[in-house]
Design a protein around this motif. Structure first.
Motif: not given
Lengths: 113, 115
Positions: A1-3, A25-27, A97, A102
């Motif tokens: 899962d590429q964050q 980014y998703t996070n 994280s 990341n």
């Protein structure tokens, strides 16, 4: 899962012009963002960073912009120089994280004379 | 000030053989990371140490990978036995804040080729 995502694998810019490298980014828990530069056969070297409480950070020819609502950041290099040719990695960290970085997959920048 | 030092720079081994990488972080840096970078990808965390304690090893394939950081300074990463898919660049990094809030400094990496 590429964050952390860098959707442009490569970019070519003429010397003297602006280079704009993008990162998404998703996070939403990420609170600190960094850009690293990497030359072949070398490890990544830190370039510039920005905290989530800011929307801009400038260091000489390098400026990073952060748009938290869009979960997007960009690195601007003005003016671009041939020595800037390298792979640029966007990285992000956050408390959930474990503060580890990341990384995106990188964008290869070529600055032509 | 010396940067993060890694050795060897390059290693070629046959599959099923063991291999070890060594890292000397920047003096005074309490946090040490091992990352793996596959071709065309960004670095991916394998393990993070705060002093001698491994605080995040969730991404370390524990069936064949092991790491240690004795006395909270140097660190070694071992693979036994190596597989073809382990071919990658193994990067060590260190940072000076216990929460890792400052930037991490990377070594030059060890390029592993498993044949």
């Amino acid at each position: 899962d590429q964050q952390v995502k860098q959707n442009s694998p490569s970019l070519s810019v003429q010397e003297g012009r602006i280079s704009i490298l993008n990162c998404d980014y998703t996070n939403s828990m990420f609170d600190y963002f960094l850009w690293y530069k990497k030359y072949p056969a070398e490890g990544p070297t830190f370039l510039i960073s920005i905290s989530s409480i800011k929307d801009k950070n400038e260091d000489g020819r390098f400026t990073v912009f952060l748009n938290k609502s869009a979960k997007h950041l960009s690195l601007h290099i003005v003016p671009s120089q041939p020595g800037d040719s390298a792979v640029y990695f966007c990285a992000a960290r956050g408390s959930n994280s474990g503060y580890a970085l990341n990384f995106g997959k990188g964008t290869s920048l070529l600055v032509t004379p | 000030e010396a940067g993060v030092v890694q050795s060897p720079r390059y290693k070629i081994i046959e599959k099923k053989q063991p291999v070890a990488f060594w890292c000397n972080p920047i003096s005074g840096h309490n946090t040490l990371y091992w990352y793996r970078q596959n071709l065309g990808q960004g670095p991916e965390l394998l393990i993070r140490y705060e002093n001698e304690e491994a605080v995040d090893d969730s991404q370390l394939p524990k069936d064949r990978f092991s790491a240690e950081r004795l006395k909270g300074v140097d660190s070694t990463l071992k693979i036994q036995p190596a597989e073809l898919g382990d071919s990658a660049v193994y990067l060590c990094a260190s940072s000076s804040d216990i929460l890792g809030l400052t930037e991490a400094f990377f070594g030059q990496g060890t390029r592993l080729t498993v044949v």
